[in-house]
Design an enzyme around this catalytic site. Structure first.
Site, PDB file in Angstrom:
ATOM      1  N   GLU A 250      27.423  37.332  61.010  1.00  0.00           N
ATOM      2  CA  GLU A 250      27.079  38.661  60.488  1.00  0.00           C
ATOM      3  C   GLU A 250      27.894  39.717  61.237  1.00  0.00           C
ATOM      4  O   GLU A 250      28.412  39.448  62.324  1.00  0.00           O
ATOM      5  CB  GLU A 250      25.596  38.962  60.754  1.00  0.00           C
ATOM      6  CG  GLU A 250      24.630  37.941  60.231  1.00  0.00           C
ATOM      7  CD  GLU A 250      24.465  38.027  58.738  1.00  0.00           C
ATOM      8  OE1 GLU A 250      24.552  39.150  58.202  1.00  0.00           O
ATOM      9  OE2 GLU A 250      24.282  36.981  58.100  1.00  0.00           O
TER      10      GLU A 250
ATOM     11  N   THR B  50      12.908  34.038  50.682  1.00  0.00           N
ATOM     12  CA  THR B  50      13.196  35.462  50.921  1.00  0.00           C
ATOM     13  C   THR B  50      13.828  35.600  52.318  1.00  0.00           C
ATOM     14  O   THR B  50      13.797  34.661  53.114  1.00  0.00           O
ATOM     15  CB  THR B  50      11.908  36.318  50.819  1.00  0.00           C
ATOM     16  OG1 THR B  50      11.014  35.938  51.858  1.00  0.00           O
ATOM     17  CG2 THR B  50      11.238  36.175  49.465  1.00  0.00           C
TER      18      THR B  50
ATOM     19  N   LYS C  16      12.595  30.870  58.005  1.00  0.00           N
ATOM     20  CA  LYS C  16      12.075  30.616  59.362  1.00  0.00           C
ATOM     21  C   LYS C  16      10.964  31.588  59.758  1.00  0.00           C
ATOM     22  O   LYS C  16      10.056  31.232  60.495  1.00  0.00           O
ATOM     23  CB  LYS C  16      13.189  30.779  60.407  1.00  0.00           C
ATOM     24  CG  LYS C  16      14.217  29.696  60.414  1.00  0.00           C
ATOM     25  CD  LYS C  16      15.271  29.946  61.467  1.00  0.00           C
ATOM     26  CE  LYS C  16      16.240  31.039  61.106  1.00  0.00           C
ATOM     27  NZ  LYS C  16      17.110  30.794  59.954  1.00  0.00           N
TER      28      LYS C  16
ATOM     29  N   VAL D  24      15.293  24.508  59.661  1.00  0.00           N
ATOM     30  CA  VAL D  24      15.992  24.107  60.893  1.00  0.00           C
ATOM     31  C   VAL D  24      17.147  23.178  60.535  1.00  0.00           C
ATOM     32  O   VAL D  24      16.948  22.166  59.861  1.00  0.00           O
ATOM     33  CB  VAL D  24      15.031  23.381  61.869  1.00  0.00           C
ATOM     34  CG1 VAL D  24      15.792  22.875  63.090  1.00  0.00           C
ATOM     35  CG2 VAL D  24      13.898  24.303  62.286  1.00  0.00           C
TER      36      VAL D  24
ATOM     37  N   GLY E  48      24.655  27.176  54.479  1.00  0.00           N
ATOM     38  CA  GLY E  48      25.647  27.154  53.407  1.00  0.00           C
ATOM     39  C   GLY E  48      25.219  26.273  52.244  1.00  0.00           C
ATOM     40  O   GLY E  48      24.036  25.939  52.124  1.00  0.00           O
TER      41      GLY E  48
ATOM     42  N   ASP F 277      18.489  32.998  66.846  1.00  0.00           N
ATOM     43  CA  ASP F 277      18.315  32.045  65.738  1.00  0.00           C
ATOM     44  C   ASP F 277      17.963  30.650  66.270  1.00  0.00           C
ATOM     45  O   ASP F 277      17.020  30.008  65.783  1.00  0.00           O
ATOM     46  CB  ASP F 277      19.618  32.016  64.927  1.00  0.00           C
ATOM     47  CG  ASP F 277      19.585  30.989  63.812  1.00  0.00           C
ATOM     48  OD1 ASP F 277      18.760  31.147  62.905  1.00  0.00           O
ATOM     49  OD2 ASP F 277      20.374  30.020  63.873  1.00  0.00           O
TER      50      ASP F 277
ATOM     51  N   LYS G  66      14.424  28.280  65.812  1.00  0.00           N
ATOM     52  CA  LYS G  66      14.413  26.888  65.344  1.00  0.00           C
ATOM     53  C   LYS G  66      13.718  25.974  66.351  1.00  0.00           C
ATOM     54  O   LYS G  66      13.003  25.050  65.963  1.00  0.00           O
ATOM     55  CB  LYS G  66      15.843  26.443  65.059  1.00  0.00           C
ATOM     56  CG  LYS G  66      16.406  27.159  63.830  1.00  0.00           C
ATOM     57  CD  LYS G  66      17.891  27.001  63.709  1.00  0.00           C
ATOM     58  CE  LYS G  66      18.413  27.664  62.438  1.00  0.00           C
ATOM     59  NZ  LYS G  66      19.873  27.793  62.442  1.00  0.00           N
TER      60      LYS G  66
ATOM     61  N   ILE H 295      19.975  30.737  48.033  1.00  0.00           N
ATOM     62  CA  ILE H 295      19.202  29.485  48.011  1.00  0.00           C
ATOM     63  C   ILE H 295      18.456  29.327  46.674  1.00  0.00           C
ATOM     64  O   ILE H 295      18.514  28.261  46.044  1.00  0.00           O
ATOM     65  CB  ILE H 295      18.169  29.464  49.180  1.00  0.00           C
ATOM     66  CG1 ILE H 295      18.892  29.526  50.530  1.00  0.00           C
ATOM     67  CG2 ILE H 295      17.225  28.290  49.082  1.00  0.00           C
ATOM     68  CD1 ILE H 295      19.421  28.229  51.062  1.00  0.00           C
TER      69      ILE H 295
HETATM   70  N1  LIG Z   1      21.863  30.705  53.040  1.00  0.00           N
HETATM   71  C1  LIG Z   1      21.701  29.650  53.832  1.00  0.00           C
HETATM   72  O1  LIG Z   1      22.625  28.861  54.067  1.00  0.00           O
HETATM   73  C2  LIG Z   1      20.358  29.375  54.459  1.00  0.00           C
HETATM   74  C3  LIG Z   1      20.185  28.185  55.196  1.00  0.00           C
HETATM   75  C4  LIG Z   1      18.919  27.907  55.742  1.00  0.00           C
HETATM   76  C5  LIG Z   1      17.885  28.813  55.594  1.00  0.00           C
HETATM   77  N2  LIG Z   1      18.107  29.991  54.891  1.00  0.00           N
HETATM   78  C6  LIG Z   1      17.011  30.933  54.752  1.00  0.00           C
HETATM   79  O2  LIG Z   1      16.572  30.934  53.392  1.00  0.00           O
HETATM   80  C7  LIG Z   1      16.120  32.246  53.018  1.00  0.00           C
HETATM   81  C8  LIG Z   1      16.912  32.719  51.813  1.00  0.00           C
HETATM   82  O3  LIG Z   1      18.282  32.733  52.151  1.00  0.00           O
HETATM   83  P1  LIG Z   1      19.386  33.241  51.123  1.00  0.00           P
HETATM   84  O4  LIG Z   1      20.682  32.934  51.752  1.00  0.00           O
HETATM   85  O5  LIG Z   1      19.076  32.737  49.754  1.00  0.00           O
HETATM   86  O6  LIG Z   1      19.137  34.804  51.170  1.00  0.00           O
HETATM   87  P2  LIG Z   1      19.637  35.911  50.119  1.00  0.00           P
HETATM   88  O7  LIG Z   1      20.823  35.431  49.390  1.00  0.00           O
HETATM   89  O8  LIG Z   1      19.709  37.185  50.876  1.00  0.00           O
HETATM   90  O9  LIG Z   1      18.426  35.995  49.061  1.00  0.00           O
HETATM   91  C9  LIG Z   1      17.190  36.519  49.388  1.00  0.00           C
HETATM   92  C10 LIG Z   1      16.417  36.773  48.118  1.00  0.00           C
HETATM   93  O10 LIG Z   1      15.124  37.265  48.479  1.00  0.00           O
HETATM   94  C11 LIG Z   1      14.863  38.431  47.694  1.00  0.00           C
HETATM   95  N3  LIG Z   1      13.957  39.335  48.370  1.00  0.00           N
HETATM   96  C12 LIG Z   1      14.211  40.219  49.370  1.00  0.00           C
HETATM   97  N4  LIG Z   1      13.102  40.887  49.697  1.00  0.00           N
HETATM   98  C13 LIG Z   1      12.134  40.435  48.869  1.00  0.00           C
HETATM   99  C14 LIG Z   1      10.782  40.753  48.707  1.00  0.00           C
HETATM  100  N5  LIG Z   1      10.174  41.664  49.468  1.00  0.00           N
HETATM  101  N6  LIG Z   1      10.083  40.087  47.748  1.00  0.00           N
HETATM  102  C15 LIG Z   1      10.678  39.166  46.960  1.00  0.00           C
HETATM  103  N7  LIG Z   1      11.964  38.822  47.065  1.00  0.00           N
HETATM  104  C16 LIG Z   1      12.681  39.438  48.026  1.00  0.00           C
HETATM  105  C17 LIG Z   1      16.225  39.058  47.474  1.00  0.00           C
HETATM  106  O11 LIG Z   1      16.113  39.927  46.386  1.00  0.00           O
HETATM  107  P3  LIG Z   1      17.124  41.182  46.172  1.00  0.00           P
HETATM  108  O12 LIG Z   1      18.431  40.562  45.817  1.00  0.00           O
HETATM  109  O13 LIG Z   1      16.467  41.928  45.071  1.00  0.00           O
HETATM  110  O14 LIG Z   1      17.126  41.913  47.491  1.00  0.00           O
HETATM  111  C18 LIG Z   1      17.030  37.802  47.187  1.00  0.00           C
HETATM  112  O15 LIG Z   1      16.839  37.414  45.856  1.00  0.00           O
HETATM  113  C19 LIG Z   1      16.333  33.128  54.247  1.00  0.00           C
HETATM  114  O16 LIG Z   1      15.121  33.227  54.944  1.00  0.00           O
HETATM  115  C20 LIG Z   1      17.382  32.363  55.058  1.00  0.00           C
HETATM  116  O17 LIG Z   1      17.287  32.633  56.436  1.00  0.00           O
HETATM  117  C21 LIG Z   1      19.321  30.265  54.312  1.00  0.00           C
END
Ligand SMILES: NC(=O)c1ccc[n+]([C@@H]2O[C@H](COP(=O)([O-])OP(=O)(O)OC[C@H]3O[C@@H](n4cnc5c(N)ncnc54)[C@H](OP(=O)(O)O)[C@@H]3O)[C@@H](O)[C@H]2O)c1
Length: 333
Positions: free
Chosen positions: A205, A91, A120, A147, A311, A216, A220, A11
């Site tokens: 997953e 995060t 969330k 959500v 996505g 999940d 929401k 994201i």
């Molecule tokens: N992907 C989607 O489609 C989607 C849709 C809706 C909502 N979301 C939500 O949006 C959030 C981010 O999703 P994402 O897909 O971007 O996840 P992601 O690809 O796993 O990225 C998470 C990021 O957070 C960093 N991180 C982990 N622990 C941390 C900490 N303690 N302090 C600071 N940074 C930290 C990670 O760093 P490292 O790489 O160094 O571990 C990574 O850069 C999640 O909560 C997810 O549920 C995602």
């Protein structure tokens, strides 16, 4: 507006790409917009003059950015030192305690930084507290992506239905289970086979329980109930049944009677996530990874919005929340 992004994964990175590509829209609201900091779990980059977005998009690890990188620098330190106006928090979600996002959001709001989040966890654990903190410190606190991904349900109610009272919400809030159930419906596969394919296609997953057991979707529902219906709901308040027990036979029988089995989240007197029979001509009967949210209000009666719940489309929700913050800051300046 000085902005930082905490969490630079899927994201966070995609947001930087869109900020870079849609600079003209940002400039309409804020000619001085700068991204000054970005962090992940290993460190952060900070430059008060603004980061080079093209360079940021090319690097794999933040350490490759060069002299502005602080190895092991914590995100809390970045939030404190950046003097930012806006933090985008992205995060990983932890619904047990909302961390690490909860501490980051609290820290930001406490020092008057507007917050946009896609996470969330903090909202499930502490929605009322965070909303009150934002209000107390005159901060925007927006969470559209939490959500139904790109589906703008919060903006719809906040902007277009501000005079309506939301009486009931139901929704298909989890794309993975909807993909599995759609596969069972159209291809007559078993639950196990549909799940296996969802995992192979990375829609689910390795440990699918978060999706298939309705966790999940329940998270929401809690956010929707608290944000749109003024409830004080907790995760434990949601009656929850997942889709593991759904057989191909049940799906086929339903189909013969012109119904599809869907994992539906409902906020009425109680909060419930459970497999339900949805008539195939009902607007909630969406297929594949699509999400749908159906709101019933006193004035508009029924409205359904449909779209992608996760996505690459999710960046739309995050970027539009950022624009909302810039727009509001411009009108109150
Ligand atoms: N992907 C989607 O489609 C989607 C849709 C809706 C909502 N979301 C939500 O949006 C959030 C981010 O999703 P994402 O897909 O971007 O996840 P992601 O690809 O796993 O990225 C998470 C990021 O957070 C960093 N991180 C982990 N622990 C941390 C900490 N303690 N302090 C600071 N940074 C930290 C990670 O760093 P490292 O790489 O160094 O571990 C990574 O850069 C999640 O909560 C997810 O549920 C995602």
């Amino acid at each position: 507006m000085k902005t930082i992004i905490v969490g630079f994964g899927f994201i966070g990175r995609d947001l930087v790409r869109v900020i870079n590509e849609k600079r003209d829209i940002i400039t309409k609201y804020d000619r001085n917009f700068k991204l000054v900091g970005v962090s992940n779990s290993k460190g952060y980059i900070y430059n008060e003059e603004g980061l080079d977005l093209e360079k940021l998009l090319k690097i794999k690890n933040l350490s490759e950015y060069g002299k502005n990188y602080k190895d092991n620098g914590s995100s809390l330190e970045l939030i404190q030192k950046s003097n930012a106006d806006l933090m985008v928090e992205a995060t990983p979600t932890r619904i047990q305690d909302g961390e690490p996002g909860l501490s980051y959001i609290k820290k930001a709001l406490n020092i008057g930084i507007h917050v946009v989040t896609s996470n969330k966890g903090p909202l499930v654990v502490a929605f009322q507290e965070l909303s009150a903190l934002a209000k107390k410190n005159n901060c925007e606190f927006l969470f559209e992506a939490t959500v139904a991904g790109a589906v703008p349900i919060f903006s719809l109610v906040r902007e277009c239905l501000q005079g309506d009272k939301v009486k009931r919400i139901s929704g298909i809030l989890n794309g993975t289970t909807n993909y599995i159930l759609s596969k069972m419906y159209f291809e007559e596969t078993s639950f196990e086979l549909a799940l296996k394919e969802a995992q192979e296609r990375k829609i689910s997953e390795k440990d699918p329980s978060y999706d298939v057991d309705g966790i999940d979707a329940a998270c929401k529902l809690v956010i929707l109930a608290n944000a749109l219906m003024d409830r004080n709901a907790k995760f434990e308040d949601v009656e929850r049944l997942g889709i593991r027990g759904i057989t191909q036979n049940a799906v086929s029988l339903a189909k013969k009677s012109k119904f599809a089995i869907k994992l539906v989240g409902t906020i009425d007197k109680k909060l419930e996530v459970a497999p339900k029979l949805v008539p195939i001509n009902h607007p909630l009967c969406v297929h594949g990874t699509l999400n749908a949210v159906h709101v019933e209000t006193d004035l508009a009666n029924e409205i359904t919005i449909i779209g992608y719940g996760a996505g690459k489309e999710t960046v739309s929700a995050v970027f539009n929340d950022v624009l909302t913050v810039l727009k509001k800051a411009k009108t109150t300046a």
